[in-house]
Write a protein that holds these residues in place. Structure first.
Motif, short mmCIF file in Angstrom:
data_model
loop_
_atom_site.label_atom_id
_atom_site.label_comp_id
_atom_site.label_asym_id
_atom_site.label_seq_id
_atom_site.Cartn_x
_atom_site.Cartn_y
_atom_site.Cartn_z
N GLN A 1 0.84 -1.21 0.00
CA GLN A 1 0.00 0.00 0.00
C GLN A 1 0.87 1.25 0.00
O GLN A 1 0.62 2.19 -0.74
CB GLN A 1 -0.88 0.03 1.24
CG GLN A 1 -2.14 -0.76 1.11
CD GLN A 1 -2.86 -0.87 2.44
OE1 GLN A 1 -2.55 -0.13 3.38
NE2 GLN A 1 -3.79 -1.79 2.54
N ARG B 1 1.21 4.25 -2.90
CA ARG B 1 0.79 5.63 -2.61
C ARG B 1 1.63 6.65 -3.36
O ARG B 1 2.85 6.64 -3.26
CB ARG B 1 0.88 5.90 -1.11
CG ARG B 1 -0.32 5.40 -0.39
CD ARG B 1 -0.13 5.55 1.08
NE ARG B 1 -1.02 4.60 1.76
CZ ARG B 1 -0.93 4.27 3.02
NH1 ARG B 1 0.01 4.78 3.77
NH2 ARG B 1 -1.76 3.42 3.54
N PRO C 1 3.10 10.17 -3.60
CA PRO C 1 3.34 11.21 -2.59
C PRO C 1 2.51 12.47 -2.84
O PRO C 1 2.21 13.22 -1.91
CB PRO C 1 4.83 11.51 -2.73
CG PRO C 1 5.35 10.67 -3.83
CD PRO C 1 4.29 9.75 -4.31
N ALA C 2 2.14 12.67 -4.10
CA ALA C 2 1.33 13.86 -4.41
C ALA C 2 -0.17 13.59 -4.23
O ALA C 2 -0.99 14.45 -4.47
CB ALA C 2 1.59 14.30 -5.84
N ASP C 3 -0.50 12.36 -3.81
CA ASP C 3 -1.90 11.99 -3.63
C ASP C 3 -2.52 12.84 -2.51
O ASP C 3 -2.07 12.80 -1.37
CB ASP C 3 -1.94 10.49 -3.30
CG ASP C 3 -3.31 10.01 -2.91
OD1 ASP C 3 -4.25 10.82 -2.96
OD2 ASP C 3 -3.43 8.84 -2.53
N THR C 4 -3.53 13.62 -2.88
CA THR C 4 -4.10 14.58 -1.93
C THR C 4 -4.71 13.87 -0.71
O THR C 4 -4.57 14.35 0.40
CB THR C 4 -5.18 15.42 -2.62
OG1 THR C 4 -4.65 15.86 -3.84
CG2 THR C 4 -5.59 16.60 -1.78
N TYR C 5 -5.39 12.74 -0.95
CA TYR C 5 -6.03 12.05 0.17
C TYR C 5 -5.00 11.67 1.22
O TYR C 5 -5.19 11.93 2.41
CB TYR C 5 -6.79 10.81 -0.33
CG TYR C 5 -7.24 9.93 0.82
CD1 TYR C 5 -8.24 10.35 1.69
CD2 TYR C 5 -6.63 8.69 1.06
CE1 TYR C 5 -8.64 9.57 2.77
CE2 TYR C 5 -7.02 7.90 2.13
CZ TYR C 5 -8.02 8.35 2.98
OH TYR C 5 -8.39 7.59 4.04
N HIS C 6 -3.87 11.11 0.79
CA HIS C 6 -2.87 10.69 1.77
C HIS C 6 -2.16 11.86 2.43
O HIS C 6 -1.74 11.76 3.57
CB HIS C 6 -1.88 9.69 1.14
CG HIS C 6 -2.52 8.34 0.99
ND1 HIS C 6 -2.95 7.87 -0.23
CD2 HIS C 6 -2.87 7.43 1.92
CE1 HIS C 6 -3.52 6.69 -0.03
NE2 HIS C 6 -3.48 6.40 1.25
N ARG C 7 -2.06 12.96 1.70
CA ARG C 7 -1.48 14.18 2.30
C ARG C 7 -2.41 14.68 3.41
O ARG C 7 -1.95 15.04 4.50
CB ARG C 7 -1.30 15.25 1.21
CG ARG C 7 -0.62 16.52 1.69
CD ARG C 7 -0.18 17.39 0.52
NE ARG C 7 -1.26 17.72 -0.40
CZ ARG C 7 -2.14 18.69 -0.20
NH1 ARG C 7 -2.08 19.42 0.89
NH2 ARG C 7 -3.08 18.95 -1.09
N LEU C 8 -3.71 14.67 3.13
CA LEU C 8 -4.69 15.10 4.14
C LEU C 8 -4.66 14.17 5.35
O LEU C 8 -4.71 14.63 6.50
CB LEU C 8 -6.10 15.13 3.54
CG LEU C 8 -6.39 16.17 2.47
CD1 LEU C 8 -7.78 15.96 1.89
CD2 LEU C 8 -6.28 17.58 3.04
N VAL C 9 -4.53 12.87 5.08
CA VAL C 9 -4.50 11.89 6.18
C VAL C 9 -3.29 12.15 7.08
O VAL C 9 -3.40 12.15 8.30
CB VAL C 9 -4.46 10.44 5.61
CG1 VAL C 9 -4.05 9.44 6.68
CG2 VAL C 9 -5.82 10.06 5.05
N LYS C 10 -2.14 12.45 6.43
CA LYS C 10 -0.91 12.71 7.18
C LYS C 10 -1.08 13.92 8.11
O LYS C 10 -0.72 13.88 9.28
CB LYS C 10 0.22 12.97 6.19
CG LYS C 10 1.56 12.48 6.66
CD LYS C 10 2.52 12.59 5.50
CE LYS C 10 3.84 11.97 5.83
NZ LYS C 10 4.75 12.00 4.68
N LEU C 11 -1.67 14.97 7.54
CA LEU C 11 -1.89 16.20 8.34
C LEU C 11 -2.90 15.94 9.46
O LEU C 11 -2.69 16.34 10.60
CB LEU C 11 -2.40 17.33 7.45
CG LEU C 11 -1.38 18.02 6.56
CD1 LEU C 11 -2.08 18.87 5.51
CD2 LEU C 11 -0.45 18.90 7.38
N ALA C 12 -3.99 15.25 9.11
CA ALA C 12 -5.05 15.00 10.09
C ALA C 12 -4.54 14.12 11.23
O ALA C 12 -4.94 14.31 12.38
CB ALA C 12 -6.25 14.34 9.42
#
Lengths: 205, 128
Positions: free
Chosen positions: B12, B16, B18-29
């Motif tokens: 997984q 992923r 790195p520019a994937d917005t969903y995973h960037r949001l998950v990292k921040l959240a």
């Protein structure tokens, strides 16, 4: 590590002793059991908290179900902690099901700070005690994105991506099948990735 | 965590973008979650356990009442009342009085009852 293990063993022994007293009809032990199980229950309630519901109310509902079903716990299929976790997750799922599902997330539904986080690559700042504004905005966007998913998909992504639990742990806590969890997570992530791309495209117009 | 879980997580992570917005949001959240986790106390608020136990006791009372339906209570009362009547009558007139076939000379409750009513009627008429 040993200290943590010792503390966990002591906690389990305390819970089991308390449970035995509750089953014998000792009402005072009921208060003690609630105090002992509260941290586990509140963590699950907080992780899946539906909108417009306080975590304390949700925790109370979980405890009501625990006491109503206490006679059904045999202890031969799963440990007490897993049994508690399953009840807590199922209660959260029931409340999430009652909540109205958002059919679609539009660019216009986002706040100004959320748009900024969505459209711009933020450099991850040094970790501080307080959550940074972009981190809070990201959490808000994620909440809005999760609201477009089915309650079960929401729960799976919260546990996998936010709480970073392993699939095996989720299986233990929910009683769901591992392949089902993986497939649902994959589909839900794809859906959210597509929604993010759509929102970004709308923002660039 | 077992080996297959490790492998799937690695796969997984590799998938992923790195520019994937969903995973960037998950990292921040996740960082926001970590900050809020540390600020939350995991101890039950004051009187929480007492409130829960009060609700549990109230619910148990409701369940107990629900378990025995009003119809059941009335039904059982009727059964006990008729049994008591039968017992009293058999004590008063003897068990044979309740039997359907009476040998000649035995007390027949029905006939005895009718005779008693007749007697009362005549004595009433005489009084008039």
């Amino acid at each position: 590590m040993t200290n943590a293990h010792d503390a966990a063993t002591r906690h389990t022994a305390e819970v089991e002793a308390c449970l035995a007293r509750v089953r014998r009809g000792d009402d005072g032990a009921g208060n003690e059991l609630v105090e002992l199980l509260y941290p586990q229950v509140i963590r699950i309630a907080r992780a899946h908290l539906p909108r417009a519901m306080s975590e304390e109310d949700l925790a109370q509902e979980v405890f009501m179900k625990i006491f109503a079903k206490l006679d059904q716990f045999r202890g031969d299929t799963a440990p007490f902690e897993h049994w508690i976790a399953r009840i807590a997750h199922n209660t959260c799922l029931d409340f999430l099901r009652m909540q109205k599902r958002r059919p679609e997330l539009r660019y216009a539904d986002l706040e100004e700070n959320e748009v900024e986080v969505l459209m711009n690559e933020h450099s991850i700042r040094e970790r501080t005690h307080e959550a940074a504004p972009e981190e809070l905005a990201a959490r808000e966007i994620l909440e809005k994105l999760f609201a477009t998913l089915s309650p079960a998909d929401q729960m799976i992504l919260r546990m996998l991506d936010l709480q970073q639990l392993a699939v095996a742990e989720i299986c233990q806590q929910t009683g769901w099948n591992a392949s089902l969890i993986k497939v649902r997570a994959w589909r839900a992530r794809r859906k959210l990735q597509a929604t993010c791309r759509k929102l970004q495209a709308e923002g660039q117009l | 965590m077992n080996t297959s879980d490790n492998m799937s997580q690695q796969r997984q992570a590799k998938d992923r973008d790195p520019a994937d917005t969903y995973h960037r949001l998950v990292k921040l959240a996740r960082r926001a979650e970590a900050s809020s986790e540390s600020s939350h106390a995991d101890k039950a608020p004051p009187f929480f356990a007492a409130r829960v136990m009060a609700r549990v006791q109230a619910q148990r009372k409701v369940d107990r009442v629900k378990r025995v339906s009003p119809w059941e209570i009335v039904g059982w009362k009727a059964v006990w009342a008729s049994l008591a009547v039968v017992a009293l009558v058999s004590v008063w007139a003897g068990p044979d009085a309740l039997a359907f076939n009476h040998a000649p000379g035995e007390i027949d409750l029905f006939t005895t009852g009718l005779e008693a009513i007749e007697d009362a009627r005549f004595s009433g008429l005489e009084l008039l």
